[in-house]
Design a protein around this motif. Structure first.
Motif, PDB file in Angstrom:
ATOM      1  N   LEU A   1     -89.704  28.672 -42.840  1.00  8.51           N
ATOM      2  CA  LEU A   1     -89.117  28.558 -41.506  1.00  8.51           C
ATOM      3  C   LEU A   1     -90.150  29.064 -40.502  1.00  8.51           C
ATOM      4  N   GLU A   2     -90.604  28.191 -39.627  1.00  2.42           N
ATOM      5  CA  GLU A   2     -91.647  28.569 -38.668  1.00  2.42           C
ATOM      6  C   GLU A   2     -91.144  29.662 -37.739  1.00  2.42           C
ATOM      7  N   HIS A   3     -91.785  30.836 -37.799  1.00  2.05           N
ATOM      8  CA  HIS A   3     -91.355  32.010 -37.038  1.00  2.05           C
ATOM      9  C   HIS A   3     -89.888  32.348 -37.301  1.00  2.05           C
ATOM     10  N   GLY A   4     -89.399  31.967 -38.468  1.00  5.78           N
ATOM     11  CA  GLY A   4     -88.030  32.291 -38.856  1.00  5.78           C
ATOM     12  C   GLY A   4     -86.954  31.437 -38.231  1.00  5.78           C
ATOM     13  N   THR A   5     -87.348  30.357 -37.545  1.00  5.99           N
ATOM     14  CA  THR A   5     -86.372  29.546 -36.810  1.00  5.99           C
ATOM     15  C   THR A   5     -85.977  28.289 -37.589  1.00  5.99           C
ATOM     16  N   GLY A   6     -84.922  27.641 -37.100  1.00  2.00           N
ATOM     17  CA  GLY A   6     -84.531  26.339 -37.640  1.00  2.00           C
ATOM     18  C   GLY A   6     -83.716  26.381 -38.908  1.00  2.00           C
ATOM     19  N   ALA A   7     -83.208  27.540 -39.294  1.00  3.67           N
ATOM     20  CA  ALA A   7     -82.494  27.656 -40.568  1.00  3.67           C
ATOM     21  C   ALA A   7     -81.307  26.711 -40.656  1.00  3.67           C
ATOM     22  N   LEU A   8     -80.514  26.634 -39.605  1.00  5.05           N
ATOM     23  CA  LEU A   8     -79.297  25.819 -39.658  1.00  5.05           C
ATOM     24  C   LEU A   8     -79.614  24.328 -39.664  1.00  5.05           C
ATOM     25  N   ASP A   9     -80.691  23.934 -38.957  1.00  7.58           N
ATOM     26  CA  ASP A   9     -81.103  22.526 -38.995  1.00  7.58           C
ATOM     27  C   ASP A   9     -81.568  22.137 -40.399  1.00  7.58           C
ATOM     28  N   VAL A  10     -82.291  23.040 -41.045  1.00  9.09           N
ATOM     29  CA  VAL A  10     -82.735  22.785 -42.416  1.00  9.09           C
ATOM     30  C   VAL A  10     -81.547  22.606 -43.342  1.00  9.09           C
ATOM     31  N   LEU A  11     -80.559  23.480 -43.216  1.00  7.54           N
ATOM     32  CA  LEU A  11     -79.392  23.401 -44.086  1.00  7.54           C
ATOM     33  C   LEU A  11     -78.568  22.150 -43.788  1.00  7.54           C
ATOM     34  N   ASP A  12     -78.490  21.764 -42.512  1.00  2.20           N
ATOM     35  CA  ASP A  12     -77.789  20.514 -42.180  1.00  2.20           C
ATOM     36  C   ASP A  12     -78.436  19.329 -42.894  1.00  2.20           C
ATOM     37  N   LEU A  13     -79.775  19.299 -42.876  1.00  3.15           N
ATOM     38  CA  LEU A  13     -80.479  18.185 -43.502  1.00  3.15           C
ATOM     39  C   LEU A  13     -80.371  18.238 -45.020  1.00  3.15           C
ATOM     40  N   LEU A  14     -80.757  19.364 -45.607  1.00  5.50           N
ATOM     41  CA  LEU A  14     -80.809  19.442 -47.066  1.00  5.50           C
ATOM     42  C   LEU A  14     -79.423  19.390 -47.698  1.00  5.50           C
ATOM     43  N   CYS A  15     -78.484  20.114 -47.147  1.00  6.33           N
ATOM     44  CA  CYS A  15     -77.157  20.206 -47.771  1.00  6.33           C
ATOM     45  C   CYS A  15     -76.243  19.052 -47.370  1.00  6.33           C
ATOM     46  N   ASP A  16     -76.107  18.817 -46.075  1.00  6.03           N
ATOM     47  CA  ASP A  16     -75.137  17.826 -45.615  1.00  6.03           C
ATOM     48  C   ASP A  16     -75.622  16.398 -45.808  1.00  6.03           C
ATOM     49  N   GLU A  17     -76.883  16.132 -45.458  1.00  3.19           N
ATOM     50  CA  GLU A  17     -77.387  14.758 -45.541  1.00  3.19           C
ATOM     51  C   GLU A  17     -77.971  14.425 -46.910  1.00  3.19           C
ATOM     52  N   LEU A  18     -78.690  15.368 -47.505  1.00  2.00           N
ATOM     53  CA  LEU A  18     -79.409  15.095 -48.750  1.00  2.00           C
ATOM     54  C   LEU A  18     -78.710  15.670 -49.981  1.00  2.00           C
ATOM     55  N   GLU A  19     -77.576  16.338 -49.768  1.00  2.00           N
ATOM     56  CA  GLU A  19     -76.668  16.775 -50.834  1.00  2.00           C
ATOM     57  C   GLU A  19     -77.314  17.729 -51.848  1.00  2.00           C
ATOM     58  N   VAL A  20     -78.169  18.596 -51.347  1.00  2.00           N
ATOM     59  CA  VAL A  20     -78.714  19.661 -52.193  1.00  2.00           C
ATOM     60  C   VAL A  20     -77.731  20.833 -52.147  1.00  2.00           C
ATOM     61  N   PRO A  21     -77.298  21.349 -53.291  1.00  2.00           N
ATOM     62  CA  PRO A  21     -76.384  22.507 -53.272  1.00  2.00           C
ATOM     63  C   PRO A  21     -77.048  23.689 -52.583  1.00  2.00           C
ATOM     64  N   PRO A  22     -76.325  24.378 -51.713  1.00  2.00           N
ATOM     65  CA  PRO A  22     -76.944  25.496 -50.977  1.00  2.00           C
ATOM     66  C   PRO A  22     -77.553  26.565 -51.878  1.00  2.00           C
ATOM     67  N   HIS A  23     -76.956  26.820 -53.044  1.00  2.00           N
ATOM     68  CA  HIS A  23     -77.489  27.890 -53.892  1.00  2.00           C
ATOM     69  C   HIS A  23     -78.798  27.505 -54.571  1.00  2.00           C
ATOM     70  N   ARG A  24     -79.272  26.275 -54.329  1.00  2.00           N
ATOM     71  CA  ARG A  24     -80.582  25.852 -54.824  1.00  2.00           C
ATOM     72  C   ARG A  24     -81.638  25.902 -53.730  1.00  2.00           C
ATOM     73  N   ILE A  25     -81.301  26.500 -52.582  1.00  2.00           N
ATOM     74  CA  ILE A  25     -82.204  26.561 -51.428  1.00  2.00           C
ATOM     75  C   ILE A  25     -82.540  28.017 -51.118  1.00  2.00           C
ATOM     76  N   VAL A  26     -83.834  28.283 -50.907  1.00  2.00           N
ATOM     77  CA  VAL A  26     -84.305  29.599 -50.476  1.00  2.00           C
ATOM     78  C   VAL A  26     -84.943  29.441 -49.101  1.00  2.00           C
ATOM     79  N   LEU A  27     -84.424  30.143 -48.115  1.00  2.00           N
ATOM     80  CA  LEU A  27     -84.991  30.107 -46.768  1.00  2.00           C
ATOM     81  C   LEU A  27     -85.935  31.285 -46.599  1.00  2.00           C
ATOM     82  N   GLY A  28     -87.177  31.008 -46.216  1.00  2.00           N
ATOM     83  CA  GLY A  28     -88.179  32.049 -46.065  1.00  2.00           C
ATOM     84  C   GLY A  28     -88.417  32.457 -44.630  1.00  2.00           C
ATOM     85  N   HIS A  29     -88.893  33.686 -44.432  1.00  2.00           N
ATOM     86  CA  HIS A  29     -89.308  34.226 -43.136  1.00  2.00           C
ATOM     87  C   HIS A  29     -88.148  34.522 -42.194  1.00  2.00           C
ATOM     88  N   LEU A  30     -86.961  34.752 -42.706  1.00  2.00           N
ATOM     89  CA  LEU A  30     -85.836  35.019 -41.811  1.00  2.00           C
ATOM     90  C   LEU A  30     -86.025  36.284 -40.992  1.00  2.00           C
TER      91      LEU A  30
END
Length: 303
Positions: free
Chosen positions: A166-195
């Protein structure tokens, strides 16, 4: 099938990871960091040994494809230090690559990720254990959409976790919208860095509520103003019931940051960050964050 963490020396049980630096780099090279490359094998060996001496037992290297991973050097380094090392496939932001290099990957990116996760990386035979991708500053550009779509496809074929810069820790919710909602990746398979680099407690909690893992890493010169707020942010998430989703890492990205070169380096996570967090969270929870959580985050029923 049994969950295993895929290391450069083979698959291991999640409980065998021990104390884990969940986001770091032994090797890294980028045109954005000229003259600061992590490209020295003896220095990497010394850094890994120093981490081991501080009580570390495993390191998850987030360096992706095309950024100087030196995968052939990882198994002997892991073996010599007695430290598990997990290697990444994936792609960083476009700015870290030559445009012609990216153009050659335009077709078949997901296949590349799958191959590196299952068959191995080039002649080294080392198999990656996660997919690293990256977002932009408060935004997802076309490159991020392309790489995340490929990462999602590779995840669906292999089960591999996806780690996101996450660039400067931003964009977390947009990433989750794309990966989880659109691309159907289970959230527990995602690690968000730099929070820790964007200390917005509301966004951090909203991200945690999806079920993804949240990685707090550092310290760094660029983000010192937010690094010191990390203990309170971690405590707030733990108090809200998300302690089982938290990860800690050092994220050593330039040569001057290594302990062997005079920087804080990998050992700092255990020498200074751990005691600071123990004072805030208590030893039991910090131990879980450093041991149990990484095993859950990076373990997969590998094909």
């Amino acid at each position: 099938m049994v969950n295993r963490v895929r290391t450069v020396l083979g698959d291991v049980r999640p409980e065998d990871l021990g104390v884990c630096d969940a986001h770091d780099h032994l090797f890294l090279r980028s045109p954005k960091l000229p003259g600061q490359e992590l490209d020295d094998v003896p220095a990497a060996r010394s850094e890994l040994a120093a981490f081991r001496a501080a009580g570390g037992a495993s390191v998850v290297q987030w360096t992706p494809y095309g950024m100087g991973r030196r995968t052939a050097d990882l198994p002997p380094l892991s073996r010599a230090a007695g430290v598990h090392v997990v290697c990444a496939t994936g792609l960083h932001q476009a700015a870290h690559y030559d445009p012609q290099f990216l153009g050659a990957l335009r077709a078949g990116l997901a296949d590349l990720f799958v191959s590196e996760l299952t068959t191995g990386i080039g002649a080294s035979g080392v198999r990656a254990g996660l997919i690293k991708v990256a977002a932009g500053f408060h935004a997802l550009d076309a490159h991020a959409h392309w790489t995340m779509a490929a990462a999602a496809e590779a995840h669906h074929e292999t089960g591999a976790p996806i780690a996101v810069h996450l660039e400067h820790g931003t964009g977390a919710l947009d990433v989750l919208d794309l990966l989880c909602d659109e691309l159907e990746v289970p959230p527990h398979r995602i690690v968000l860095g730099h929070l820790n680099r964007s200390p917005d407690g509301v966004v951090q909690r909203q991200a945690a509520e999806t079920g993804c893992y949240l990685a707090f890493d550092g310290p760094s010169l660029a983000h010192h103003a937010t690094d010191w707020r990390m203990p309170d942010a971690v405590k707030a998430l733990a108090d809200a019931g998300f302690g089982h989703q938290l990860l800690l890492g050092g994220d050593t990205v330039v040569s001057g940051a290594r302990s062997v070169d005079g920087g804080p380096g990998m050992p700092y996570l255990l020498r200074r960050v751990r005691p600071r967090l123990v004072a805030t969270l208590g030893a039991e929870l910090v131990n879980h964050i450093l041991t149990r959580n990484p095993g859950r985050a990076f373990a997969v029923d590998w094909p």
